[in-house]
Design a protein around this motif. Structure first.
Motif: not given
Length: 635
Positions: A479-496
Motif C-alpha cells: 500500500e505504500e507503493i500504491i500511495s507513492l504512485l498516487g501522484g503519477r496516476c493523478a496526472e494521467e487521469l486529471f491532466t492532459d
C-alpha cells in the motif's frame, strides 16, 4: 593587555625592524653600485687631465672629484682601489706639468679597510632573521613545534570541552544504564574485583548520525570524575609514515599514567576500517595505525583501568579484530528514539525556551517519528528563531509546525514564480497522494498537503504516524507503493499529460518493490531467499572479488517480479482515484485556491464536512504560457 601578549608583539616588531633594515641596507648597496657613470669614463677624465681635484677613501673606495672649469663635485665608488691607484700613478706629475698655474689638489684618506665588515653585515642579519623566524614557528607550534611533536596524540583540551552529565541525555535509558556500570567501576573498582568481575576494555557506540553517541561519551566523562582523553579518529592519520602508530602509543601512555582513565575516539571508522581493502601501499599507514590500536587495547602489555569508548555510524566497515571480545567487549546501539524518548528529548531542549500555551510536547513527539535527537534540537531552535523573527515573546504551535517542515524539506519558496499550468499539475499530483493514502487501511494519516515549493519539491504531502512500529508487513509495503504512485496516476487521469514530477516517487516505489523481492522474501514466485547484499557500495579492493550470488536467469525473474508489483499497484491506484474523482477535484481546487490544507481540514473535506467555495477555480488545465521577450532585436 597581558605581559605575555606585550612580549610577543615587541618580538614581532623587532623581527620586522631587522628585516626592513636588511632590505634597506642591501638595496642601498645595490643602488650605490648601480651608478650610471662607468669606470672607463672616470679613467678617461684622468687620461685627458680633466680632473682638477680628487679625494679617495682607501678603505671604502669612495672617490670625490672635480673637473676643470666646473665647481660641482662628482662621486664614484672605485671597484678596486689598487687598480685605480695603478691607473692614476703618474697623474699628479702630468697634470702639474701641463697646468703649472693650477696645481692639482689630491688627498688620500688612509683609514683602516673595513670593506669586509660591510659585506659581512647582510650575512649576519640574514642569519639572525632566519633563526628568529624558525624560533617563532616552533614557538607557535608549541614546545618543540610540530616538527618534534608529530608522534604526539592531538588530545582535545579537557577544559574547553563541553560538560555534560547523564541528566542531559534523554531518550536513551538502556544506553545510559550500560554506561553507568562503567562509571561506577571507575569510582568503586573494589566492589567488582571482589566478585571477580572485569570491566569491559572497550565500549563501541553504534547508531545513525545525530542520535547522541558523542553526548553519551561526554556524559560519561562528566559523571566519572576521572581523566578523559577525547580524540578524533582522523587525528591519527597523517601524511608521514609511522605517525599514526606513534600517536596511538602516546595516547595510551598518557592514559596509563593517569589511570583510571577514559579514552574516547570519535568517528573510529576513520582509522578502524577493514584491513586488506586497499590496493598497493596507499593504505599501509592507516593499517599500521589500526594494528597499533589493536595491540594497545589487548596485547602483551597490561591495560587495566583504561577504558576505550568509541563512536561510529559505520559498523559494517570496521575491522573484525576491533569487534571481538577483549577489545570492544560491549557494543551499545544508540538508535532512533521512540515516542517516549522524543518527548524526553524535547523536554530537555525546551528547558530554556518559553513555550506558548498551545504547544503540546506530546503531540510534537508523536508527529516526529524518525527524528534523531539532533533533529529535535534543530526543530526547537528553528522555532525559536521564527518566533524572534516575528517579534513574539514565546514559541507558538505555528512556529513548531513550520520549523518541523523546514527541517524535513527546507524553507518555503513563496516568492518563486510558478506558472498556472505547473500549479495545476502539482495540485492534482499531491491530491493523488493524499486521496490514495486516505483510502488505504495501513497508511498513516495525512498531516498536511501543500503546493508551496520547499527545497527541490514542488509540493508535499506530509503524513502523521500514530505508532512506532518496528516491523512492516507485506500489505503495508504494497500500500505504500500504491500511495507513492498516487501522484503519477493523478496526472494521467486529471491532466492532459504526465510530467517529471513523479520521478522521485517512482524511484522510491521501485526500491521498495525490489527490497520486497530480494531482501524480505515477500515474493512467492522468487521464494524466501535473499539475493544480493545490504552493502552494495564500492569498496576498493573488495569489489574486484565480489560476484553476485544469483544467476542472470534469477536476475531476469527479479526484474519481472518487481515490475509485476509496480504494475499491480499502479492499476489499484488508478481504480482508487477513479472511484474518488469528486474528492480529487475538490482537494486539488482547494489547494489551487489556498495553497495548503492541514490534516483536520483534510479529514473534514474527505467526509464532506468542510464546505468551501471553489467555483472560481477552472476545471481544465491551463495552456502553456508563452514568454514575451522584451527587446528581442538585441539578441
Amino acid at each position: 593587555m597581558t605581559p605575555k601578549k606585550n612580549k610577543g608583539i615587541i618580538t614581532y616588531l623587532l623581527v620586522i625592524v631587522i628585516a626592513v633594515f636588511c632590505l634597506v641596507y642591501i638595496s642601498s648597496r645595490l643602488n650605490s653600485n648601480a651608478e650610471k657613470t662607468e669606470y672607463t669614463t672616470v679613467i678617461s677624465y684622468f687620461d685627458d687631465l680633466k680632473v682638477s681635484y680628487y679625494e679617495l677613501d682607501l678603505g671604502t673606495g669612495d672617490l670625490t672629484y672635480t673637473l676643470r672649469g666646473e665647481e660641482d663635485e662628482k662621486h664614484y665608488t672605485v671597484p678596486n682601489v689598487n687598480i685605480f691607484l695603478s691607473d692614476t700613478e703618474d697623474y699628479r706629475k702630468l697634470y702639474n706639468e701641463k697646468y703649472p698655474d693650477e696645481p692639482l689638489r689630491q688627498d688620500y684618506i688612509k683609514i683602516t679597510d673595513r670593506t669586509w665588515l660591510y659585506s659581512l653585515i647582510p650575512v649576519i642579519l640574514t642569519i639572525v632573521l632566519g633563526i628568529a623566524i624558525l624560533y617563532f614557528m616552533m614557538k607557535q607550534s608549541g614546545g618543540g613545534g610540530k616538527y618534534t611533536t608529530f608522534g604526539k596524540a592531538n588530545l582535545k583540551s579537557g577544559a574547553s570541552a563541553r560538560k555534560a552529565t547523564f541528566k542531559d541525555v534523554a531518550g536513551a535509558d538502556e544506553e545510559k544504564q550500560e554506561l553507568v556500570e562503567i562509571v561506577d567501576y571507575l569510582k568503586n573498582p573494589k566492589k567488582y574485583t571482589e566478585l571477580g568481575a572485569k570491566v569491559p576494555k572497550g565500549v563501541l557506540l553504534l547508531g545513525p548520525p545525530g542520535t547522541g553517541k558523542t553526548l553519551l561519551a561526554r556524559a560519561v566523562a562528566g559523571e566519572a570524575g576521572c581523566p578523559f582523553f577525547p580524540i578524533s579518529g582522523s587525528d591519527f592519520v597523517e601524511m608521514f609514515v609511522g605517525v599514526g602508530a606513534s600517536r596511538v602509543r602516546d595516547l595510551f601512555e598518557q592514559a596509563k599514567k593517569h589511570a583510571p582513565a577514559i579514552i574516547f575516539i570519535d568517528e573510529i571508522d576513520a582509522v578502524g576500517r577493514h584491513r586488506g581493502a586497499g590496493l598497493g601501499g596507499g593504505h599501509d599507514e592507516r593499517e599500521q595505525t589500526l594494528n597499533q590500536l589493536l595491540v594497545e587495547m589487548d596485547g602483551f602489555t597490561g591495560n587495566e583501568s583504561v577504558i576505550v569508548i568509541a563512536a561510529t555510524n559505520r559498523r559494517d566497515i570496521l575491522d573484525p579484530a576491533l569487534l571481538r571480545p577483549g577489545r570492544f567487549d560491549r557494543q551499545i546501539v544508540v538508535g532512533y528514539p521512540d515516542v517516549k524518548g522524543r518527548e524526553e528529548i524535547l523536554q530537555v531542549h525546551a528547558k530554556n525556551k518559553p513555550l506558548g500555551p498551545d504547544v503540546d510536547i506530546k503531540r510534537i513527539a508523536r508527529t516526529t517519528r524518525g527524528f534523531t535527537g539532533a533533529d529535535l534540537e534543530n526543530v526547537l531552535n528553528e522555532a525559536a528563531l521564527l518566533a524572534a523573527r516575528n517579534n513574539r515573546s514565546a514559541i507558538i504551535e505555528a512556529d513548531i509546525e513550520e520549523a518541523t517542515l523546514k527541517v524535513i524539506a527546507g524553507p518555503e519558496k513563496k516568492s518563486r514564480i510558478v506558472t498556472a499550468r505547473d500549479n495545476f499539475i502539482t495540485a492534482y499530483h499531491e491530491a493523488g497522494h493524499a486521496v490514495a493514502s486516505y483510502n488505504l487501511k495501513t497508511q498513516e494519516k495525512v498531516h498536511q498537503v501543500t503546493i508551496i515549493q520547499r527545497g527541490m519539491a514542488a509540493g508535499m504531502t506530509i503524513y502523521r504516524p500514530d505508532t512506532d512500529d518496528r516491523t512492516v508487513s507485506r500489505t503495508k509495503m504494497r500500500e505504500e507503493i500504491i500511495s507513492l504512485l498516487g501522484g503519477r496516476c493523478a496526472e494521467e487521469l486529471f491532466t492532459d499529460d504526465i510530467s517529471t514530477g513523479a520521478s522521485n516517487d517512482i524511484e522510491r516505489a521501485t526500491s521498495t518493490a525490489r527490497k520486497m523481492v530480494t531482501k524480505y522474501g515477500f515474493s512467492k514466485k522468487i521464494g524466501t531467499v535473499v539475493y544480493g547484499s545490504d552493502n552494495d557500495e564500492v569498496f576498493l579492493g573488495k569489489d574486484y572479488g565480489h560476484t553476485k550470488n544469483y544467476s542472470e536467469a534469477v536476475a531476469a525473474q527479479i526484474d519481472e517480479e518487481v515490475r509485476a508489483i509496480i504494475d499491480k499497484a499502479y492499476s489499484e491506484c488508478l481504480e482508487i482515484l477513479k472511484a474518488h474523482a469528486d474528492k480529487m477535484h475538490i482537494l486539488a481546487k482547494y489547494l489551487l485556491k489556498y495553497e495548503k490544507i492541514d490534516g483536520d481540514d483534510f479529514d473534514k473535506l474527505m467526509k464532506n464536512e468542510l464546505v468551501v467555495d471553489i467555483s472560481d477555480i477552472p476545471d481544465e488545465i491551463p495552456p502553456y504560457e508563452k514568454v514575451e521577450t522584451q527587446g528581442s532585436e538585441n539578441y
